[in-house]
Write a protein that holds these residues in place. Structure first.
Motif, mmCIF file in Angstrom:
data_model
loop_
_atom_site.group_PDB
_atom_site.id
_atom_site.type_symbol
_atom_site.label_atom_id
_atom_site.label_comp_id
_atom_site.label_asym_id
_atom_site.label_seq_id
_atom_site.Cartn_x
_atom_site.Cartn_y
_atom_site.Cartn_z
ATOM 1 N N PRO A 98 0.937 -1.423 0.075
ATOM 2 C CA PRO A 98 0.008 0.020 -0.097
ATOM 3 C C PRO A 98 0.746 1.252 -0.086
ATOM 4 O O PRO A 98 0.536 2.429 -0.511
ATOM 5 C CB PRO A 98 -0.966 -0.122 1.353
ATOM 6 N N ASP A 99 2.041 1.265 0.530
ATOM 7 C CA ASP A 99 2.800 2.439 0.359
ATOM 8 C C ASP A 99 3.311 2.665 -0.940
ATOM 9 O O ASP A 99 3.319 3.936 -1.261
ATOM 10 C CB ASP A 99 3.922 2.158 1.327
ATOM 11 N N LEU A 102 0.016 4.379 -2.401
ATOM 12 C CA LEU A 102 -0.336 5.725 -2.087
ATOM 13 C C LEU A 102 0.783 6.679 -2.384
ATOM 14 O O LEU A 102 0.249 7.865 -2.599
ATOM 15 C CB LEU A 102 -0.127 5.543 -0.556
ATOM 16 N N GLU A 103 1.944 6.348 -2.818
ATOM 17 C CA GLU A 103 2.795 7.232 -3.189
ATOM 18 C C GLU A 103 2.146 7.749 -4.824
ATOM 19 O O GLU A 103 2.199 8.774 -5.093
ATOM 20 C CB GLU A 103 4.042 6.385 -3.783
ATOM 21 N N THR A 126 0.019 -1.834 8.931
ATOM 22 C CA THR A 126 -0.226 -0.207 8.837
ATOM 23 C C THR A 126 0.736 0.290 8.935
ATOM 24 O O THR A 126 0.686 1.739 8.812
ATOM 25 C CB THR A 126 -1.349 -0.119 9.560
ATOM 26 N N ASN A 128 3.471 1.185 7.926
ATOM 27 C CA ASN A 128 4.409 1.919 6.774
ATOM 28 C C ASN A 128 3.482 2.750 5.897
ATOM 29 O O ASN A 128 3.795 3.254 4.667
ATOM 30 C CB ASN A 128 5.132 1.098 5.906
ATOM 31 N N TRP A 129 2.111 2.795 6.135
ATOM 32 C CA TRP A 129 1.224 3.619 5.149
ATOM 33 C C TRP A 129 0.226 4.179 5.864
ATOM 34 O O TRP A 129 -0.327 5.193 5.395
ATOM 35 C CB TRP A 129 0.576 2.731 4.106
ATOM 36 N N GLN A 130 -0.227 4.101 6.986
ATOM 37 C CA GLN A 130 -1.532 4.703 7.780
ATOM 38 C C GLN A 130 -1.482 6.123 7.971
ATOM 39 O O GLN A 130 -2.274 6.921 7.754
ATOM 40 C CB GLN A 130 -1.937 3.768 9.021
ATOM 41 N N GLN A 132 0.305 8.258 6.352
ATOM 42 C CA GLN A 132 0.370 9.126 5.081
ATOM 43 C C GLN A 132 -1.209 8.932 4.547
ATOM 44 O O GLN A 132 -1.535 10.151 4.141
ATOM 45 C CB GLN A 132 1.163 8.366 3.877
ATOM 46 N N LEU A 133 -1.779 7.892 4.820
ATOM 47 C CA LEU A 133 -3.172 7.856 4.512
ATOM 48 C C LEU A 133 -3.973 8.798 5.153
ATOM 49 O O LEU A 133 -4.796 9.606 4.637
ATOM 50 C CB LEU A 133 -3.799 6.589 4.447
#
Length: 212
Positions: A98-99, A102-103, A126, A128-130, A132-133
């Protein structure tokens, strides 16, 4: 003298207690080193949400207003998502990537601020992406397993986030409006009770976002 080293690390995972029981790792969590094994293959890191539970995709198609939403595949992230100034996209990465997803989503929204996006991902890796989200999304909800659209046998929750077009006037983002403040808590509640009502709430959000 030249030194070299190789660092090995394991990703940080959160999994439910029910999954630990089924995979045999419950004994390890209680410090019993003679009981349980870690079956990594049992953790669905490569399964995106719609693969794990196909009816979720059907519910999403019915809940989103209009028939011009594009459900992106992984190979579409860096190409198809950039083609329409006012595109409407559903991103559903596997929990292991997901990272990277998301990029691309952030880049598309920066280049095409009038585009609309839905992000759907099982809640596993989560760390490494939550964060940023949360910065990107106008609405971020966690649907617990056992809800009408995400059954109990999925074992972990699923994250569903909405990224609307930027507004043409203050406060510039839907997340800062009074509408979202009251609407988001109601959506979290209806996710647990009625799939049809949750779909109606999602349509209300997009109609309001496109109206402003």
């Amino acid at each position: 003298m030249t030194w070299s080293c190789r660092v090995r690390y394991s990703p940080i995972l959160w999994i439910s207690g029910e999954r630990m029981k089924k995979q045999g790792g419950e004994g390890l969590s209680r410090g019993d080193l003679n009981t349980g094994v870690l079956q990594r293959d049992y953790i669905p890191l490569a399964d995106y949400a719609f693969k794990g539970h196909k009816p979720l995709e059907q519910w999403m198609q019915e809940a989103l207003p209009g028939d011009d939403w594009i459900f992106l595949k992984e190979e579409d992230w860096s190409r198809k998502a950039y083609q329409d100034l006012k595109g409407k996209y559903v991103w559903s990465p596997a929990p292991c990537v997901p990272d990277a997803c998301l990029e691309q989503l952030c880049e598309v929204q920066h280049i095409h601020p009038e585009s609309s996006h839905v992000f759907v991902c099982p809640t596993l890796m989560t760390y490494n992406w939550q964060k940023q989200l949360r910065k990107l999304a106008d609405v971020q909800t966690t649907v617990k397993e056992g809800s009408p659209i995400w059954p109990v046998d999925m074992l972990e929750p699923v994250t569903i986030s909405l990224v609307s077009p930027l507004l043409s006037n203050r406060p510039w983002k839907m997340s800062r409006t009074g509408f979202v403040a009251s609407w988001e808590s109601d959506l979290q509640r209806v996710y647990r009770s009625c799939a049809k009502t949750a779909g109606r709430y999602m349509r209300e959000f997009w109609v309001e976002a496109w109206r402003r």
